[in-house]
Design an enzyme around this catalytic site. Structure first.
Site, PDB file in Angstrom:
ATOM      1  N   CYS A  87       8.735  -8.720   2.875  1.00 48.01           N
ATOM      2  CA  CYS A  87       8.195  -7.469   2.334  1.00 48.01           C
ATOM      3  C   CYS A  87       7.564  -6.622   3.436  1.00 48.01           C
ATOM      4  CB  CYS A  87       7.205  -7.768   1.222  1.00 48.01           C
ATOM      5  SG  CYS A  87       8.020  -8.514  -0.228  1.00 48.01           S
TER       6      CYS A  87
ATOM      7  N   CYS B  67       4.447 -10.771   2.293  1.00 50.89           N
ATOM      8  CA  CYS B  67       5.107 -11.818   3.071  1.00 50.89           C
ATOM      9  C   CYS B  67       5.914 -11.174   4.207  1.00 50.89           C
ATOM     10  CB  CYS B  67       6.028 -12.619   2.151  1.00 50.89           C
ATOM     11  SG  CYS B  67       7.518 -11.717   1.639  1.00 50.89           S
TER      12      CYS B  67
ATOM     13  N   GLU C  18       6.990  -5.960  -4.127  1.00 53.83           N
ATOM     14  CA  GLU C  18       7.054  -4.869  -3.152  1.00 53.83           C
ATOM     15  C   GLU C  18       8.475  -4.341  -2.990  1.00 53.83           C
ATOM     16  OE1 GLU C  18       4.121  -7.894  -1.245  1.00 53.83           O
ATOM     17  OE2 GLU C  18       5.768  -7.942  -2.680  1.00 53.83           O
TER      18      GLU C  18
ATOM     19  N   HIS D  27      10.896  -9.605  -5.062  1.00 51.00           N
ATOM     20  CA  HIS D  27       9.443  -9.543  -4.894  1.00 51.00           C
ATOM     21  C   HIS D  27       8.950  -8.197  -5.410  1.00 51.00           C
ATOM     22  CE1 HIS D  27       8.785 -12.706  -1.509  1.00 51.00           C
ATOM     23  NE2 HIS D  27       9.771 -13.081  -2.311  1.00 51.00           N
TER      24      HIS D  27
END
Length: 153
Positions: free
Chosen positions: A87, A84, A56, A54
């Site tokens: 993260c 999410c 992040e 992801h």
């Protein structure tokens, strides 16, 4: 710190993700005291075939490597989509002081939309500001999924 400047950089990173067929999410980590960008990332789950890729997580990893430790004090994260649960957990673990995000994520958002993991009791608390360049951040996501649906028809 000018939030829109850093969110525009996150949008540029989201555009890079879009260009390679990834969900267009970009993230930038900035040291608050001097405005230095210390980490950047964009989604690469499909490209790397890795669940943790992801935006992040990639930005946090880059920032930790740059600073030489797992704590990111005096730092702010700018991300185009509400983080999410995974993260959000990484944000807490890295001790990031502030999170600025663009678009809400009504399906998986773990900052405000579905839950508020950054405000759990007895954990490190992160200040959150949502809606930075909301229209632009939502727009690139809508365009990506519209194109994805078109390709599947």
């Amino acid at each position: 710190m000018e939030a829109e400047v850093y969110m525009r950089r996150a949008l540029e990173l989201a555009e890079q993700a879009f260009s390679i067929g990834e969900v267009p999410v970009g993230a930038v980590i900035v040291r608050r005291s001097d405005g230095l960008v210390i980490g950047e990332g964009y989604n690469r789950r499909e490209t790397t075939r890795h669940a943790l890729a992801h935006a992040e997580i990639i930005a946090i990893d880059a920032a930790c490597r740059k600073l030489g430790g797992w704590r990111l004090p005096d730092c702010a994260l700018f991300v185009t989509l509400e983080p999410c649960p995974m993260c959000s957990g990484a944000i807490v673990q890295a001790r990031i002081d502030e999170v600025y995000y663009g678009a809400d994520d009504p399906k998986c958002g773990a900052v405000r939309s579905v839950g508020s993991m950054l405000a759990l009791p007895d954990h490190y608390h992160t200040e959150v500001t949502g809606g930075i360049l909301r229209e632009e951040c939502s727009g690139i996501l809508s365009a990506f999924f519209r194109e994805l649906r078109r390709k599947k028809l």
